[in-house]
Design a protein around this motif. Structure first.
Motif, PDB file in Angstrom:
ATOM      1  N   UNK A  63       0.827  -1.197   0.000  1.00 12.07           N
ATOM      2  CA  UNK A  63       0.000   0.000   0.000  1.00 12.07           C
ATOM      3  C   UNK A  63       0.860   1.246   0.000  1.00 12.07           C
ATOM      4  N   UNK A  64       1.964   1.193  -0.719  1.00 17.19           N
ATOM      5  CA  UNK A  64       2.932   2.287  -0.725  1.00 17.19           C
ATOM      6  C   UNK A  64       2.413   3.594  -1.277  1.00 17.19           C
ATOM      7  N   UNK A  65       1.312   3.546  -2.021  1.00 15.41           N
ATOM      8  CA  UNK A  65       0.705   4.772  -2.524  1.00 15.41           C
ATOM      9  C   UNK A  65       1.634   5.568  -3.419  1.00 15.41           C
ATOM     10  N   UNK A  66       1.560   6.906  -3.354  1.00 10.32           N
ATOM     11  CA  UNK A  66       2.310   7.740  -4.304  1.00 10.32           C
ATOM     12  C   UNK A  66       3.806   7.844  -4.034  1.00 10.32           C
ATOM     13  N   UNK A  67       4.297   7.303  -2.914  1.00 13.68           N
ATOM     14  CA  UNK A  67       5.742   7.266  -2.731  1.00 13.68           C
ATOM     15  C   UNK A  67       6.314   8.158  -1.655  1.00 13.68           C
ATOM     16  N   UNK A  68       5.505   8.595  -0.701  1.00 11.40           N
ATOM     17  CA  UNK A  68       6.023   9.459   0.369  1.00 11.40           C
ATOM     18  C   UNK A  68       7.095   8.754   1.204  1.00 11.40           C
ATOM     19  N   UNK A  69       7.003   7.426   1.295  1.00 10.73           N
ATOM     20  CA  UNK A  69       7.923   6.680   2.149  1.00 10.73           C
ATOM     21  C   UNK A  69       9.178   6.238   1.410  1.00 10.73           C
ATOM     22  N   UNK A  70       9.128   6.235   0.087  1.00 14.79           N
ATOM     23  CA  UNK A  70      10.235   5.684  -0.696  1.00 14.79           C
ATOM     24  C   UNK A  70      11.563   6.368  -0.378  1.00 14.79           C
ATOM     25  N   UNK A  71      11.589   7.683  -0.444  1.00 14.28           N
ATOM     26  CA  UNK A  71      12.853   8.398  -0.249  1.00 14.28           C
ATOM     27  C   UNK A  71      13.421   8.141   1.142  1.00 14.28           C
ATOM     28  N   UNK A  72      12.558   8.147   2.161  1.00 15.38           N
ATOM     29  CA  UNK A  72      13.038   7.954   3.533  1.00 15.38           C
ATOM     30  C   UNK A  72      13.683   6.588   3.695  1.00 15.38           C
ATOM     31  N   UNK A  73      13.056   5.553   3.155  1.00 19.05           N
ATOM     32  CA  UNK A  73      13.618   4.206   3.297  1.00 19.05           C
ATOM     33  C   UNK A  73      14.846   4.006   2.408  1.00 19.05           C
ATOM     34  N   UNK A  74      14.824   4.586   1.225  1.00 15.97           N
ATOM     35  CA  UNK A  74      16.010   4.467   0.370  1.00 15.97           C
ATOM     36  C   UNK A  74      17.188   5.231   0.959  1.00 15.97           C
ATOM     37  N   UNK A  75      16.936   6.375   1.574  1.00 16.98           N
ATOM     38  CA  UNK A  75      18.008   7.120   2.235  1.00 16.98           C
ATOM     39  C   UNK A  75      18.603   6.311   3.392  1.00 16.98           C
ATOM     40  N   UNK A  76      17.791   5.415   3.970  1.00 17.49           N
ATOM     41  CA  UNK A  76      18.276   4.563   5.057  1.00 17.49           C
ATOM     42  C   UNK A  76      19.019   3.336   4.530  1.00 17.49           C
ATOM     43  N   UNK A  77      19.097   3.189   3.194  1.00 19.35           N
ATOM     44  CA  UNK A  77      19.873   2.104   2.604  1.00 19.35           C
ATOM     45  C   UNK A  77      19.083   0.909   2.136  1.00 19.35           C
ATOM     46  N   UNK A  78      17.749   0.979   2.192  1.00 22.88           N
ATOM     47  CA  UNK A  78      16.928  -0.157   1.777  1.00 22.88           C
ATOM     48  C   UNK A  78      16.688  -0.147   0.269  1.00 22.88           C
ATOM     49  N   UNK A  79      16.559  -1.328  -0.304  1.00 26.85           N
ATOM     50  CA  UNK A  79      16.068  -1.480  -1.673  1.00 26.85           C
ATOM     51  C   UNK A  79      14.556  -1.581  -1.570  1.00 26.85           C
ATOM     52  N   UNK A  80      13.867  -0.550  -2.021  1.00 23.77           N
ATOM     53  CA  UNK A  80      12.450  -0.352  -1.713  1.00 23.77           C
ATOM     54  C   UNK A  80      11.561  -0.807  -2.866  1.00 23.77           C
ATOM     55  N   UNK A  81      10.628  -1.693  -2.555  1.00 21.72           N
ATOM     56  CA  UNK A  81       9.576  -2.106  -3.482  1.00 21.72           C
ATOM     57  C   UNK A  81       8.250  -1.626  -2.914  1.00 21.72           C
ATOM     58  N   UNK A  82       7.357  -1.150  -3.788  1.00 25.98           N
ATOM     59  CA  UNK A  82       6.039  -0.686  -3.352  1.00 25.98           C
ATOM     60  C   UNK A  82       4.958  -1.433  -4.111  1.00 25.98           C
ATOM     61  N   UNK A  83       3.868  -1.733  -3.409  1.00 26.23           N
ATOM     62  CA  UNK A  83       2.709  -2.362  -4.038  1.00 26.23           C
ATOM     63  C   UNK A  83       1.471  -1.584  -3.663  1.00 26.23           C
ATOM     64  N   UNK A  84       0.583  -1.366  -4.642  1.00 30.03           N
ATOM     65  CA  UNK A  84      -0.694  -0.722  -4.367  1.00 30.03           C
ATOM     66  C   UNK A  84      -1.724  -1.273  -5.339  1.00 30.03           C
ATOM     67  N   UNK A  85      -2.977  -1.279  -4.904  1.00 27.32           N
ATOM     68  CA  UNK A  85      -4.047  -1.787  -5.763  1.00 27.32           C
ATOM     69  C   UNK A  85      -4.600  -0.728  -6.692  1.00 27.32           C
ATOM     70  N   UNK A  86      -4.206   0.525  -6.496  1.00 27.29           N
ATOM     71  CA  UNK A  86      -4.772   1.658  -7.232  1.00 27.29           C
ATOM     72  C   UNK A  86      -3.682   2.360  -8.034  1.00 27.29           C
ATOM     73  N   UNK A  87      -3.766   2.289  -9.355  1.00 30.99           N
ATOM     74  CA  UNK A  87      -2.771   2.947 -10.208  1.00 30.99           C
ATOM     75  C   UNK A  87      -2.783   4.453 -10.003  1.00 30.99           C
ATOM     76  N   UNK A  88      -3.952   5.025  -9.692  1.00 35.98           N
ATOM     77  CA  UNK A  88      -4.036   6.448  -9.434  1.00 35.98           C
ATOM     78  C   UNK A  88      -3.255   6.856  -8.200  1.00 35.98           C
ATOM     79  N   UNK A  89      -3.312   6.040  -7.163  1.00 40.84           N
ATOM     80  CA  UNK A  89      -2.542   6.315  -5.956  1.00 40.84           C
ATOM     81  C   UNK A  89      -1.047   6.259  -6.249  1.00 40.84           C
TER      82      UNK A  89
END
Length: 250
Positions: A63-89
């Motif tokens: 439920x990663x949505x539009x990506x607000x969390x991506x940068x924070x986790x990638x900055x922490x060194x994680x390889x980030x994958x996101x899944x969401x059921x809504x392409x609009x999100x």
């Protein structure tokens, strides 16, 4: 429960000051989602780092949505994958980022034990079978990996989302009231994209599942000293805005 306590790290601690900061940001969830989710993403890195080393980890945000969390986790060194059921999100912030998957949280399109960390924030209350999604998150976490589940509690002050506080009179009634007042449906429609998920249900699921060790069950926004409220029937449903369940895959 929890079966094992995890000592707090020196880099992050659930203090009263932190709680006040998150509650202030929470007030902007509808009008300034970048402010609220940015603050929550930063806090999530600290919280999750209590249980897992994010540097070099392979993680899935359900439920990663539009990506607000991506940068924070990638900055922490994680390889980030996101899944969401809504392409609009997923496209809410513009172009859809790499390692983004369209799919259902209740049937994750990944093999068993694919990720070091499986994370979800404020999504469980939006699926019709929340504990099936929780089971799926544990399934795709590798043995020894961490599953971190956070969801909005129905009887908390924000359980009805934008229909709150009228959700205390019933989700469908609150939905009808919102439609009359605003001339359109709420974004989170009770019975379709919003469901009543309780603290008790989370505790029951954590206790009954057998594939992971429960590390922690805590109210997300409250100071650490308030965690005991999670185990007081009735009271816990009202004062726990959001519940976190952390597990280590067996």
């Amino acid at each position: 429960m929890p079966q094992q306590s995890v000592p707090p790290s020196s880099a992050w601690a659930p203090t009263l000051r932190r709680s006040v900061r998150l509650f202030r940001a929470f007030r902007l969830e509808q009008t300034r989602p970048d402010v609220f989710y940015g603050a929550l993403a930063e806090d999530s890195v600290g919280h999750l780092s209590e249980y897992a080393d994010l540097a070099g980890s392979r993680m899935l945000d359900v439920g990663g949505g539009p990506g607000y969390f991506r940068r924070a986790f990638e900055d922490a060194g994680a390889t980030y994958f996101a899944l969401d059921a809504d392409a609009g999100e997923l496209s809410g912030l513009g172009e859809i980022s790499p390692r983004t998957v369209l799919g259902s949280g209740m049937q994750l399109p990944f093999g068993d034990g694919t990720f070091d960390v499986c994370y979800s924030s404020n999504v469980l209350e939006h699926v019709s079978e929340p504990w099936r999604m929780a089971d799926e998150m544990v399934r795709v976490t590798r043995p020894g990996g961490i599953t971190f589940i956070s969801y909005t509690v129905w009887f908390g002050p924000w359980g009805g989302h934008e229909t709150a506080p009228w959700h205390y009179l019933g989700g469908r009634r609150a939905r009808r009231r919102y439609r009359r007042a605003h001339g359109h449906e709420p974004k989170n429609r009770f019975g379709e994209s919003l469901f009543a998920v309780t603290v008790r249900a989370g505790l029951d699921w954590a206790r009954e599942q057998t594939d992971a060790e429960v590390l922690d069950v805590v109210p997300r926004y409250n100071p650490r000293a308030a965690r005991w409220l999670t185990y007081v029937p009735v009271v816990r449903e009202v004062v726990t805005w959001n519940l976190v369940i952390v597990l280590r895959r067996r």
